[in-house]
Design a protein around this motif. Sequence first.
Motif, PDB file in Angstrom:
ATOM      1  N   SER A 145       0.924  -1.546  -0.036  1.00 41.61           N
ATOM      2  CA  SER A 145       0.076  -0.110  -0.098  1.00 41.61           C
ATOM      3  C   SER A 145       0.904   1.144   0.241  1.00 41.61           C
ATOM      4  N   ILE A 146       1.748   1.131   0.546  1.00 36.54           N
ATOM      5  CA  ILE A 146       2.845   2.348   0.912  1.00 36.54           C
ATOM      6  C   ILE A 146       3.904   2.258  -0.645  1.00 36.54           C
ATOM      7  N   MET A 147       3.961   1.582  -0.478  1.00 43.99           N
ATOM      8  CA  MET A 147       4.221   1.143  -1.905  1.00 43.99           C
ATOM      9  C   MET A 147       3.934   1.741  -3.203  1.00 43.99           C
ATOM     10  N   HIS A 148       3.084   1.643  -3.587  1.00 45.60           N
ATOM     11  CA  HIS A 148       2.372   1.811  -4.384  1.00 45.60           C
ATOM     12  C   HIS A 148       1.911   3.209  -3.915  1.00 45.60           C
ATOM     13  N   GLN A 149       1.923   4.229  -2.780  1.00 41.20           N
ATOM     14  CA  GLN A 149       1.836   5.670  -2.841  1.00 41.20           C
ATOM     15  C   GLN A 149       3.108   6.496  -3.526  1.00 41.20           C
ATOM     16  N   HIS A 150       4.077   5.678  -3.756  1.00 41.81           N
ATOM     17  CA  HIS A 150       5.154   6.051  -3.644  1.00 41.81           C
ATOM     18  C   HIS A 150       5.272   5.666  -5.136  1.00 41.81           C
ATOM     19  N   ASN A 151       4.739   4.980  -5.917  1.00 40.58           N
ATOM     20  CA  ASN A 151       5.381   4.565  -7.474  1.00 40.58           C
ATOM     21  C   ASN A 151       6.278   3.371  -6.801  1.00 40.58           C
ATOM     22  N   ILE A 152       6.106   2.883  -6.177  1.00 42.67           N
ATOM     23  CA  ILE A 152       7.498   1.682  -6.086  1.00 42.67           C
ATOM     24  C   ILE A 152       6.768   0.735  -6.177  1.00 42.67           C
ATOM     25  N   PRO A 153       7.181  -0.339  -7.880  1.00 43.28           N
ATOM     26  CA  PRO A 153       7.255  -0.775  -8.416  1.00 43.28           C
ATOM     27  C   PRO A 153       7.093  -2.425  -7.489  1.00 43.28           C
ATOM     28  N   GLY A 154       6.385  -3.124  -8.321  1.00 46.09           N
ATOM     29  CA  GLY A 154       6.522  -4.672  -6.824  1.00 46.09           C
ATOM     30  C   GLY A 154       5.575  -5.293  -6.696  1.00 46.09           C
ATOM     31  N   SER A 155       5.358  -6.232  -6.564  1.00 40.54           N
ATOM     32  CA  SER A 155       3.916  -7.528  -6.659  1.00 40.54           C
ATOM     33  C   SER A 155       3.877  -8.239  -5.090  1.00 40.54           C
ATOM     34  N   TYR A 156       3.231  -8.965  -4.575  1.00 38.30           N
ATOM     35  CA  TYR A 156       3.004  -9.432  -3.459  1.00 38.30           C
ATOM     36  C   TYR A 156       3.861 -10.867  -3.222  1.00 38.30           C
ATOM     37  N   GLN A 157       3.726 -11.274  -4.825  1.00 36.75           N
ATOM     38  CA  GLN A 157       5.087 -12.546  -5.044  1.00 36.75           C
ATOM     39  C   GLN A 157       6.246 -12.289  -5.309  1.00 36.75           C
ATOM     40  N   GLY A 158       6.475 -11.387  -5.106  1.00 36.29           N
ATOM     41  CA  GLY A 158       8.349 -10.989  -5.276  1.00 36.29           C
ATOM     42  C   GLY A 158       8.023 -10.755  -4.238  1.00 36.29           C
ATOM     43  N   LEU A 159       7.456  -9.810  -3.059  1.00 37.13           N
ATOM     44  CA  LEU A 159       7.682  -9.540  -1.691  1.00 37.13           C
ATOM     45  C   LEU A 159       8.385 -10.634  -1.107  1.00 37.13           C
ATOM     46  N   HIS A 160       7.082 -11.315  -1.751  1.00 39.15           N
ATOM     47  CA  HIS A 160       7.046 -12.345  -0.375  1.00 39.15           C
ATOM     48  C   HIS A 160       8.491 -13.939  -0.465  1.00 39.15           C
ATOM     49  N   ARG A 161       8.296 -13.671  -2.533  1.00 35.50           N
ATOM     50  CA  ARG A 161       9.685 -14.959  -2.321  1.00 35.50           C
ATOM     51  C   ARG A 161      10.721 -14.628  -2.121  1.00 35.50           C
ATOM     52  N   ASN A 162      11.317 -13.126  -1.937  1.00 34.56           N
ATOM     53  CA  ASN A 162      12.993 -12.468  -1.405  1.00 34.56           C
ATOM     54  C   ASN A 162      13.060 -12.414  -0.126  1.00 34.56           C
ATOM     55  N   ILE A 163      11.730 -12.637   0.860  1.00 36.27           N
ATOM     56  CA  ILE A 163      11.696 -12.668   2.435  1.00 36.27           C
ATOM     57  C   ILE A 163      12.101 -13.052   2.888  1.00 36.27           C
ATOM     58  N   MET A 164      11.381 -15.190   1.887  1.00 34.51           N
ATOM     59  CA  MET A 164      11.685 -16.215   2.857  1.00 34.51           C
ATOM     60  C   MET A 164      13.356 -16.615   1.714  1.00 34.51           C
ATOM     61  N   ARG A 165      13.284 -15.942   0.581  1.00 35.37           N
ATOM     62  CA  ARG A 165      14.776 -16.529   0.573  1.00 35.37           C
ATOM     63  C   ARG A 165      15.986 -16.003   1.725  1.00 35.37           C
ATOM     64  N   GLU A 166      15.623 -14.152   1.793  1.00 33.64           N
ATOM     65  CA  GLU A 166      16.989 -14.006   3.093  1.00 33.64           C
ATOM     66  C   GLU A 166      16.810 -14.035   3.942  1.00 33.64           C
ATOM     67  N   SER A 167      15.615 -14.268   4.284  1.00 32.10           N
ATOM     68  CA  SER A 167      15.287 -13.768   6.149  1.00 32.10           C
ATOM     69  C   SER A 167      14.276 -15.488   6.983  1.00 32.10           C
ATOM     70  N   SER A 168      13.616 -16.099   5.707  1.00 33.59           N
ATOM     71  CA  SER A 168      12.923 -17.050   6.151  1.00 33.59           C
ATOM     72  C   SER A 168      11.854 -16.526   6.692  1.00 33.59           C
ATOM     73  N   GLY A 169      11.493 -14.767   6.454  1.00 36.65           N
ATOM     74  CA  GLY A 169      10.006 -14.532   7.607  1.00 36.65           C
ATOM     75  C   GLY A 169      10.576 -13.321   8.568  1.00 36.65           C
ATOM     76  N   ASN A 170      11.308 -14.300   8.986  1.00 39.67           N
ATOM     77  CA  ASN A 170      12.163 -12.840  10.184  1.00 39.67           C
ATOM     78  C   ASN A 170      12.142 -11.572  10.127  1.00 39.67           C
ATOM     79  N   PRO A 171      11.630 -10.670  11.052  1.00 45.74           N
ATOM     80  CA  PRO A 171      12.080  -9.786  10.441  1.00 45.74           C
ATOM     81  C   PRO A 171      13.107  -9.303  11.194  1.00 45.74           C
ATOM     82  N   ASN A 172      13.458 -10.007  12.127  1.00 48.59           N
ATOM     83  CA  ASN A 172      15.329  -9.282  13.364  1.00 48.59           C
ATOM     84  C   ASN A 172      16.268 -10.268  12.691  1.00 48.59           C
ATOM     85  N   ALA A 173      16.106 -10.953  10.973  1.00 49.02           N
ATOM     86  CA  ALA A 173      16.919 -11.861  11.017  1.00 49.02           C
ATOM     87  C   ALA A 173      18.347 -10.686  11.357  1.00 49.02           C
ATOM     88  N   ILE A 174      19.382 -11.474  10.721  1.00 50.61           N
ATOM     89  CA  ILE A 174      20.771 -10.420  10.926  1.00 50.61           C
ATOM     90  C   ILE A 174      21.930 -11.796  10.642  1.00 50.61           C
TER      91      ILE A 174
END
Length: 238
Positions: A145-174
């Motif tokens: 929703s925020i990305m749409h307001q700022h004209n930042i491209p991206g889809s739910y599938q694209g975000l979800h795929r990259n999140i799972m590869r990078e952090s497995s969905g953990n917001p505190n991952a480092i």
Amino acid sequence: MLKKFTLRRSPNLTKTHKVALAGAATLGAAALAFSAAPSQAGTTTTSEAGAAAPAQIASQPVKGVKASVTDQLAADSLKIQAAQAKKQAAAAQQKAKAAAQHKAEVARKAKEAASRSAQRPKMAAVAQSTSYGNNLDGWIRQALSIMHQHNIPGSYQGLHRNIMRESSGNPNAINDWDVNAINGVPSKGLLQVIPPTFHAYHVKGTSANIYDPVANITAAANYAADKYGSIDNVNSAY
């Protein structure tokens, strides 16, 4: 009427008598001519007067014709004036009708604009009151929703795929083992963004905390859009 004299021949008339009678006859003829002259003069005068009379009589019809023509012209003038007045009245009526329609159109547009203006705050309130779940699905949807307001491209599938590869969905991952960690700037959050990149591509209105899920997603998507065109085009470490 003059009596007709008959001369009787007498054997006893002398030459003298004959001369006298001839003179009397001559005088009678002259008298007859004189008496006829006034009659002829009177006839001539009467004829001349009679000839002049039609001219005097004829002047009366001419005056009548002039009066008739004048009346006709006056009537035509009144008809023309009436037609012009009718035309002007019709034009004025049409102008007034057009002005009224224009005024009504302006009022209608103003009313519609006011209605749209009144509806905007309600729509904004609905958007702000929209709640997202405090989980990966809610974070991705809020970030989109925020990305749409700022004209930042991206889809739910694209975000979800990259999140799972990078952090497995953990917001505190480092990441404390790659080259960035060795250099003292480890990757953090759902999309494993290093602090300099997070601050450079931070999206206004989101948290300044790199571990905030929505702030981390939007900053990473903003960076990917600048480098790769969209987060959807990222399929490995970026």
